[in-house]
Design a protein around this motif. Structure first.
Motif, PDB file in Angstrom:
ATOM      1  N   ASN A  96      17.665 -11.104  36.265  1.00  0.00           N
ATOM      2  CA  ASN A  96      16.402 -11.730  35.832  1.00  0.00           C
ATOM      3  C   ASN A  96      16.135 -13.089  36.477  1.00  0.00           C
ATOM      4  O   ASN A  96      15.289 -13.838  35.991  1.00  0.00           O
ATOM      5  N   GLN A  97      16.889 -13.426  37.505  1.00  0.00           N
ATOM      6  CA  GLN A  97      16.722 -14.682  38.258  1.00  0.00           C
ATOM      7  C   GLN A  97      17.064 -15.936  37.451  1.00  0.00           C
ATOM      8  O   GLN A  97      16.742 -17.046  37.859  1.00  0.00           O
ATOM      9  N   GLU A  98      17.713 -15.762  36.296  1.00  0.00           N
ATOM     10  CA  GLU A  98      18.010 -16.936  35.474  1.00  0.00           C
ATOM     11  C   GLU A  98      19.074 -17.823  36.118  1.00  0.00           C
ATOM     12  O   GLU A  98      19.084 -19.037  35.911  1.00  0.00           O
ATOM     13  N   ARG A 113       8.071 -26.424  32.486  1.00  0.00           N
ATOM     14  CA  ARG A 113       9.481 -26.773  32.708  1.00  0.00           C
ATOM     15  C   ARG A 113       9.665 -27.478  34.062  1.00  0.00           C
ATOM     16  O   ARG A 113      10.441 -28.414  34.192  1.00  0.00           O
ATOM     17  N   TYR A 132      27.894 -24.587  34.288  1.00  0.00           N
ATOM     18  CA  TYR A 132      27.090 -24.352  33.077  1.00  0.00           C
ATOM     19  C   TYR A 132      27.437 -23.025  32.403  1.00  0.00           C
ATOM     20  O   TYR A 132      27.480 -22.944  31.170  1.00  0.00           O
ATOM     21  N   TYR A 171      22.797 -34.078  46.272  1.00  0.00           N
ATOM     22  CA  TYR A 171      22.325 -32.769  45.805  1.00  0.00           C
ATOM     23  C   TYR A 171      21.553 -32.934  44.492  1.00  0.00           C
ATOM     24  O   TYR A 171      20.434 -32.450  44.347  1.00  0.00           O
ATOM     25  N   VAL A 201      24.798 -30.694  28.702  1.00  0.00           N
ATOM     26  CA  VAL A 201      24.099 -29.421  28.891  1.00  0.00           C
ATOM     27  C   VAL A 201      24.994 -28.209  28.633  1.00  0.00           C
ATOM     28  O   VAL A 201      24.520 -27.138  28.295  1.00  0.00           O
ATOM     29  N   MET A 210      21.441 -11.996  33.502  1.00  0.00           N
ATOM     30  CA  MET A 210      20.851 -13.272  33.924  1.00  0.00           C
ATOM     31  C   MET A 210      20.652 -13.281  35.440  1.00  0.00           C
ATOM     32  O   MET A 210      19.667 -13.805  35.940  1.00  0.00           O
ATOM     33  N   LEU A 262      16.899 -28.389  28.562  1.00  0.00           N
ATOM     34  CA  LEU A 262      17.924 -28.182  29.583  1.00  0.00           C
ATOM     35  C   LEU A 262      17.573 -28.962  30.858  1.00  0.00           C
ATOM     36  O   LEU A 262      18.411 -29.647  31.437  1.00  0.00           O
ATOM     37  N   GLU A 312      19.317 -18.273  39.346  1.00  0.00           N
ATOM     38  CA  GLU A 312      18.549 -19.049  40.337  1.00  0.00           C
ATOM     39  C   GLU A 312      17.830 -20.209  39.656  1.00  0.00           C
ATOM     40  O   GLU A 312      17.748 -21.309  40.184  1.00  0.00           O
ATOM     41  N   LEU A 313      17.298 -19.918  38.458  1.00  0.00           N
ATOM     42  CA  LEU A 313      16.582 -20.951  37.702  1.00  0.00           C
ATOM     43  C   LEU A 313      17.519 -22.122  37.384  1.00  0.00           C
ATOM     44  O   LEU A 313      17.168 -23.284  37.610  1.00  0.00           O
ATOM     45  N   ILE A 314      18.712 -21.797  36.872  1.00  0.00           N
ATOM     46  CA  ILE A 314      19.677 -22.843  36.507  1.00  0.00           C
ATOM     47  C   ILE A 314      20.035 -23.660  37.746  1.00  0.00           C
ATOM     48  O   ILE A 314      20.087 -24.886  37.707  1.00  0.00           O
ATOM     49  N   ASP A 315      20.248 -22.959  38.848  1.00  0.00           N
ATOM     50  CA  ASP A 315      20.578 -23.628  40.103  1.00  0.00           C
ATOM     51  C   ASP A 315      19.413 -24.501  40.570  1.00  0.00           C
ATOM     52  O   ASP A 315      19.617 -25.606  41.076  1.00  0.00           O
ATOM     53  N   SER A 316      18.175 -23.995  40.379  1.00  0.00           N
ATOM     54  CA  SER A 316      17.001 -24.760  40.838  1.00  0.00           C
ATOM     55  C   SER A 316      16.829 -26.057  40.049  1.00  0.00           C
ATOM     56  O   SER A 316      16.284 -27.028  40.560  1.00  0.00           O
ATOM     57  N   ILE A 317      17.299 -26.066  38.804  1.00  0.00           N
ATOM     58  CA  ILE A 317      17.211 -27.305  38.008  1.00  0.00           C
ATOM     59  C   ILE A 317      18.194 -28.345  38.566  1.00  0.00           C
ATOM     60  O   ILE A 317      18.012 -29.542  38.403  1.00  0.00           O
ATOM     61  N   GLY A 318      19.229 -27.847  39.245  1.00  0.00           N
ATOM     62  CA  GLY A 318      20.245 -28.757  39.786  1.00  0.00           C
ATOM     63  C   GLY A 318      21.571 -28.612  39.063  1.00  0.00           C
ATOM     64  O   GLY A 318      22.522 -29.314  39.347  1.00  0.00           O
ATOM     65  N   ILE A 319      21.594 -27.686  38.085  1.00  0.00           N
ATOM     66  CA  ILE A 319      22.824 -27.469  37.314  1.00  0.00           C
ATOM     67  C   ILE A 319      23.630 -26.388  38.030  1.00  0.00           C
ATOM     68  O   ILE A 319      23.084 -25.342  38.390  1.00  0.00           O
ATOM     69  N   VAL A 344      10.261 -17.483  34.871  1.00  0.00           N
ATOM     70  CA  VAL A 344      11.652 -17.229  34.450  1.00  0.00           C
ATOM     71  C   VAL A 344      12.137 -18.348  33.527  1.00  0.00           C
ATOM     72  O   VAL A 344      11.861 -19.520  33.756  1.00  0.00           O
ATOM     73  N   ASN A 348      17.815 -32.769  29.961  1.00  0.00           N
ATOM     74  CA  ASN A 348      19.192 -33.233  29.767  1.00  0.00           C
ATOM     75  C   ASN A 348      19.865 -33.506  31.093  1.00  0.00           C
ATOM     76  O   ASN A 348      20.670 -34.414  31.224  1.00  0.00           O
ATOM     77  N   PHE A 349      19.525 -32.693  32.059  1.00  0.00           N
ATOM     78  CA  PHE A 349      20.166 -32.855  33.364  1.00  0.00           C
ATOM     79  C   PHE A 349      19.456 -33.904  34.211  1.00  0.00           C
ATOM     80  O   PHE A 349      20.102 -34.655  34.934  1.00  0.00           O
ATOM     81  N   ASN A 350      18.128 -33.913  34.125  1.00  0.00           N
ATOM     82  CA  ASN A 350      17.363 -34.752  35.052  1.00  0.00           C
ATOM     83  C   ASN A 350      16.891 -36.087  34.488  1.00  0.00           C
ATOM     84  O   ASN A 350      16.387 -36.918  35.239  1.00  0.00           O
ATOM     85  N   PHE A 397       8.944 -20.594  39.045  1.00  0.00           N
ATOM     86  CA  PHE A 397       9.055 -19.173  39.413  1.00  0.00           C
ATOM     87  C   PHE A 397       7.758 -18.420  39.139  1.00  0.00           C
ATOM     88  O   PHE A 397       7.063 -18.691  38.164  1.00  0.00           O
ATOM     89  N   VAL A 430      16.214 -23.486  46.337  1.00  0.00           N
ATOM     90  CA  VAL A 430      16.728 -22.574  45.306  1.00  0.00           C
ATOM     91  C   VAL A 430      17.682 -21.562  45.959  1.00  0.00           C
ATOM     92  O   VAL A 430      18.709 -21.215  45.399  1.00  0.00           O
ATOM     93  N   LYS A 472      17.534 -32.342  43.898  1.00  0.00           N
ATOM     94  CA  LYS A 472      17.094 -31.354  42.902  1.00  0.00           C
ATOM     95  C   LYS A 472      16.152 -31.989  41.881  1.00  0.00           C
ATOM     96  O   LYS A 472      15.292 -31.343  41.310  1.00  0.00           O
TER      97      LYS A 472
END
Lengths: 259, 220
Positions: free
Chosen positions: A126-128, B154, A142, B76, A39, A123, B104, A130-137, B91, B107-109, B87, B53, B80
């Motif tokens: 624009n909460q991006e 997403r 990253y 963790y 990623v 970023m 993205l 938070e978005l990356i963190d919410s995916i688990g990354i 977002v 790839n992670f999940n 959002f 989040v 997740k």
């Protein structure tokens, strides 16, 4: 007045402590960066392309012109003073040990430091993040680590190119003033250049690269939700980067002079 | 592991003038929950908190039995993968295309799939909803509704156990509402659950329980 000064010192101290803990967290996350290269490799590649490759032309033009300028000015001066034997020693000390790494770092601050600070700060707004963190990354592995690696590698490589271009530019001007074979120029240059000089330049560029990426990213992460904070933090990033580069340059030079 | 989300004495600022305060709240597994609220009541903050989040300023939230601030890296990542938040404003990472944004997440999940399989998976998923013309555009090139629909996709595409949707039907025209309904139906049909937060007073057939969110926000 005294209270204001005390508060400024306190906030500066805590800011420094936060920066140190941010930097340590970044280094600890290196393992997860390697684990998640699927990623983050794209971010790394883009950073090297932007900081290293796209800045190459600018660096080469500046370095060649600067080399011509330095050799043109100092060459004539030293010849007039009858100290032409010091010419290459001065050149190596000025260009390799000091100017190349510092000027390259300043250029990287102007191009990439501001770009990193602005991009990550936007970023954040624009909460991006938070978005990356919410995916688990992890946003650090990253967003920050690829930039740290990209900027540091680019800084070292560009410093080497800067040195080469400065000497070539210098030779071109020297050759115009007094015809001077290129092979003799290279021979004299390598005679004056020591491993310590080269190591100093590489070490400085390595440290500058790390500092530029960390300071720019840290300032960007300090943005909360207001878009007006983005330029404020970008300016802070530039000011702190330049100040830190000068102080660290002095420290490394002193260290090399002592040992 | 019957409790999906356990909230214990949390306090978290919603804005400079309001504070979210919840003493105790449990959300059980195998339930589809509607979080009912009014506009500007801190719904997004609440949903982000229960999705992990953001973390509460005080108190603790256990998601699948774990406080995300203190759990191991392995747990963790696992959690997740199990809970996904969509959002409110759709977002997306702005310097990636829609396709790259979807990849993205995968790839992670979905590391068990090869890269080609993941690409195929995204293309097949998008083809079902006939919106593949937007795949190679950047989020800024899309309108609000299109961005939001891809934001929901997403979150769904990784098939999380719990999908948390923040105002999924707000400001949508009919064809996008149909897509969201279809995504929710598909998600529930796969044996997963949803938590839907909305200020709309609408009836949803798939909802088993409603949480009244109003008492939780204090204003000062």
């Amino acid at each position: 007045m005294l209270k204001k000064i005390t508060n400024e010192i306190k906030s500066g101290f805590w800011g420094f402590i936060n920066f140190i803990s941010f930097s340590l967290e970044t280094f600890f996350k290196f393992a997860s960066f390697y684990k998640e290269t699927n990623v983050s490799s794209l971010v790394l590649l883009r950073q090297i392309l932007f900081t290293g490759y796209e800045a190459l032309g600018l660096i080469l033009v500046l370095a060649t012109a600067l080399g011509g300028l330095l050799i043109g000015q100092f060459g004539s001066l030293l010849i007039n003073l009858g100290q032409s034997q010091l010419f290459f020693d001065i050149l190596v000390k000025a260009i390799t040990c000091e100017i190349s790494s510092v000027l390259t770092a300043f250029l990287i601050v102007a191009r990439s430091g501001t770009a990193i600070a602005t991009e990550i700060a936007n970023m954040k707004v624009n909460q991006e993040i938070e978005l990356i963190d919410s995916i688990g990354i992890s946003p650090i592995s990253y967003l920050i680590i690829p930039r740290l690696v990209g900027v540091t590698v680019s800084c070292v490589v560009l410093t080497i190119y800067f040195n080469v271009a400065t000497y070539i530019g210098g030779w071109l001007i020297a050759n115009l003033m007094h015809p001077y074979p290129f092979s003799s120029f290279v021979y004299s240059l390598f005679k004056a250049l020591t491993i310590s000089d080269f190591a100093q330049a590489i070490l400085k560029s390595l440290v500058f690269g790390i500092l530029i990426s960390l300071i720019s990213s840290y300032q960007a992460f300090q943005v909360d939700k207001a878009i007006t904070q983005v330029p404020q933090r970008t300016i802070k990033a530039v000011v702190y980067c330049i100040s830190t580069i000068i102080v660290v340059d002095l420290l490394i030079s002193v260290l090399f002079a002592l040992f | 592991m019957n409790t999906t989300i356990q909230i214990n004495n949390i306090k978290h600022p919603v804005s400079s003038t309001s504070l979210l305060e919840i003493e105790n709240l449990q959300i059980e597994t195998k339930q589809n929950i509607l979080v009912n609220t009014r506009v500007n009541s801190g719904l997004s903050t609440f949903l982000k908190l229960i999705s992990g989040v953001i973390s509460p300023e005080t108190g603790e939230i256990l998601i699948f039995g774990e406080d995300l601030r203190y759990c191991s890296e392995v747990n963790y990542e696992k959690i997740k993968r199990m809970i996904s938040y969509s959002f409110q404003h759709g977002v997306m990472v702005s310097n990636l295309t829609i396709f790259e944004n979807l990849m993205l997440s995968l790839n992670f999940n979905m590391k068990e799939l090869t890269n080609n399989e993941r690409i195929q998976y995204v293309n097949d998923f998008i083809r079902m909803y006939k919106i593949s013309q937007y795949l190679h555009k950047r989020p800024v090139e899309l309108g609000f509704m299109q961005r939001k629909i891809f934001g929901i996709i997403r979150s769904c595409i990784i098939s999380p156990n719990v999908l948390v949707l923040d105002e999924p039907f707000q400001n949508f025209e009919k064809r996008y509402t149909d897509i969201v309904e279809s995504l929710i139906e598909r998600h529930i049909a796969n044996g997963n659950n949803i938590i839907l937060g909305t200020s709309l007073t609408q009836h949803f057939d798939f909802i088993n329980e409603t949480i009244d969110y109003f008492p939780y926000v204090q204003r000062f």
